[in-house]
Design a protein around this motif. Structure first.
Motif, short mmCIF file in Angstrom:
data_model
loop_
_atom_site.label_atom_id
_atom_site.label_comp_id
_atom_site.label_asym_id
_atom_site.label_seq_id
_atom_site.Cartn_x
_atom_site.Cartn_y
_atom_site.Cartn_z
N GLN A 33 5.85 7.42 2.87
CA GLN A 33 6.45 6.56 1.85
C GLN A 33 7.97 6.71 1.77
N GLN A 34 8.48 7.93 1.79
CA GLN A 34 9.91 8.10 1.66
C GLN A 34 10.66 7.60 2.89
N ASP A 38 0.84 -1.20 0.00
CA ASP A 38 0.00 0.00 0.00
C ASP A 38 0.87 1.25 0.00
N PHE A 39 1.76 1.34 -1.02
CA PHE A 39 2.81 2.35 -0.93
C PHE A 39 2.74 3.54 -1.87
N GLY A 40 2.13 3.44 -3.04
CA GLY A 40 2.38 4.40 -4.11
C GLY A 40 1.71 5.74 -3.98
N ARG A 41 2.34 6.66 -3.25
CA ARG A 41 1.73 7.98 -3.01
C ARG A 41 2.70 9.12 -3.34
N VAL A 42 3.47 8.98 -4.40
CA VAL A 42 4.34 10.05 -4.87
C VAL A 42 5.29 10.52 -3.77
N GLY A 43 5.67 9.61 -2.88
CA GLY A 43 6.60 9.93 -1.81
C GLY A 43 5.98 10.61 -0.61
N ASP A 44 4.69 10.86 -0.64
CA ASP A 44 4.03 11.57 0.46
C ASP A 44 3.68 10.61 1.60
N TYR A 45 3.03 11.14 2.63
CA TYR A 45 2.75 10.39 3.85
C TYR A 45 4.09 9.87 4.40
N ARG A 99 9.17 -0.44 12.46
CA ARG A 99 8.59 0.89 12.30
C ARG A 99 9.59 1.77 11.56
N ALA A 100 9.10 2.54 10.59
CA ALA A 100 9.97 3.46 9.85
C ALA A 100 9.24 4.80 9.71
N ASN A 101 9.83 5.85 10.28
CA ASN A 101 9.24 7.18 10.16
C ASN A 101 10.34 8.23 10.05
N GLU A 102 9.99 9.48 10.26
CA GLU A 102 10.97 10.54 10.05
C GLU A 102 12.14 10.50 11.02
N THR A 103 11.98 9.80 12.15
CA THR A 103 13.07 9.74 13.13
C THR A 103 14.02 8.57 12.90
N GLY A 114 0.70 -3.40 5.53
CA GLY A 114 0.13 -2.45 4.58
C GLY A 114 0.38 -1.01 4.95
N ALA A 115 1.50 -0.76 5.64
CA ALA A 115 1.75 0.57 6.20
C ALA A 115 2.98 1.23 5.59
N ALA A 116 3.14 1.11 4.28
CA ALA A 116 4.31 1.68 3.62
C ALA A 116 4.13 3.13 3.21
N SER A 117 2.96 3.71 3.46
CA SER A 117 2.78 5.15 3.23
C SER A 117 1.76 5.70 4.22
#
Length: 332
Positions: free
Chosen positions: A63-64, A54-61, A316-320, A277-280
């Motif tokens: 995803q990156q 469930d990833f393809g969001r142009v790098g938003d949310y 878990r993968a996020n901005e930190t 299903g949490a890739a974005s």
């Protein structure tokens, strides 16, 4: 001659070092600029792969963030391949093999050098809102994108006497409610579910004695403690496949559709479900009977096979950065 001799010494020293350090530490010695995931367990001689969905969001949310840490994990575990459980492009799939979504949501997002490995990809409901054939045809364009058909299988040699059978389903035609809106889900009415079920059963009945692990991949969950916990679609999908998977001793069913991370094994069931299903985007999660783990966190899962066991690590993968939230072991 002097240059050749010096290069030989350098290569020899790196080879010695590789025998004493983890794959990540070795890559750092050779110039890799990525970061490690310190609490991610690497098991020597294991056969690993990663799962996202469930990833393809142009790098938003997220995803990156997930893409960045997916690359780090691929290096750290020496992962052999990556599995996507579908909903590869939001909101309406792709129109063609030259749709810019391929660039904006895939090629320029998953850019760690380690991610130029084989991706085995399933179809999600949002992919059906676009051109499904274009995603199949992209397999002939991309070195890493593998979707030879709407459903397919591949056998991997884990070691000299142990194989993994990976079966990738197209679960969308089995969702009855989608057939009520055939214009929204392009080509859904033309899919022969009886034919796919027969194919699936034949795959699961493999007579190869070296196949020690059977893993099925699909987009839709058998069970959920999240948004679709009481969904009629989920309940009907469970009725169609839970018994079949148990009958053929499917070790793991890997899916997405819910935008969270869950591990569920209801009482009396053989098959364990791993929902990644949490890739974005991330939504609220929750528990149900049989829930082993659930988290409303962005991330992915890592599977490592060794010595008759599969270690599943939920990351878990996020901005930190990245953190291992849970470890679970499947045993034979």
């Amino acid at each position: 001659m002097k240059k050749i001799f010096l290069a030989t010494i350098i290569c020899f020293n790196l080879t010695l070092a590789f025998g004493q350090v983890t794959p990540f530490e070795y890559e750092k010695q050779t110039g890799y600029k990525g970061k490690n995931i310190p609490d991610l367990t690497y098991i020597e001689d294991s056969y690993s792969f990663l799962v996202l969905g469930d990833f393809g969001r142009v790098g938003d949310y997220y995803q990156q963030d997930v893409a960045r840490e997916l690359g780090h994990a691929t290096i750290a575990l020496e992962a052999e391949f990556i599995v996507s459980v579908g909903d590869n492009f939001y909101p309406n799939g792709v129109a063609s093999t030259t749709d810019y979504h391929w660039i904006s949501s895939f090629e320029t997002i998953y850019k760690d050098p380690s991610l130029y490995t084989d991706w085995y990809v399933a179809l999600g409901n949002h992919d059906y809102r676009g051109n499904v054939q274009a995603q199949i045809d992209y397999s002939n364009i991309s070195r890493r994108w593998n979707m030879p058909a709407r459903y397919y299988s591949k056998t991997f040699e884990v070691n000299d006497n142990e194989k993994l059978l990976l079966i990738v389903m197209d679960t969308n035609p089995y969702i009855d409610s989608y057939h009520e809106d055939p214009e929204k889900y392009t080509g859904i009415a033309g899919q022969d579910t009886a034919k796919q079920t027969q194919w699936l059963t034949e795959q699961l009945q493999t007579d190869d004695p070296q196949v020690k692990w059977k893993i099925v991949v699909g987009h839709h969950p058998l069970y959920s403690g999240g948004k679709r916990k009481e969904s009629e679609d989920t309940k009907l999908f469970e009725k169609k496949f839970a018994d079949l998977f148990d009958q053929h001793q499917v070790d793991a069913y890997i899916c997405g559709h819910e935008h969270d991370l869950q591990i569920i094994k209801p009482q009396g069931r053989f098959t364990t479900q791993f929902l990644s299903g949490a890739a974005s985007e991330v939504r609220a999660s929750g528990n149900r009977e049989g829930t082993i783990f659930a988290a409303a966190e962005s991330g992915f899962m890592a599977f490592s096979i060794v010595d008759g066991k599969i270690l599943v690590q939920t990351v878990r993968a996020n901005e930190t950065g990245a953190k291992v939230l849970h470890k679970y072991e499947l045993t034979k």
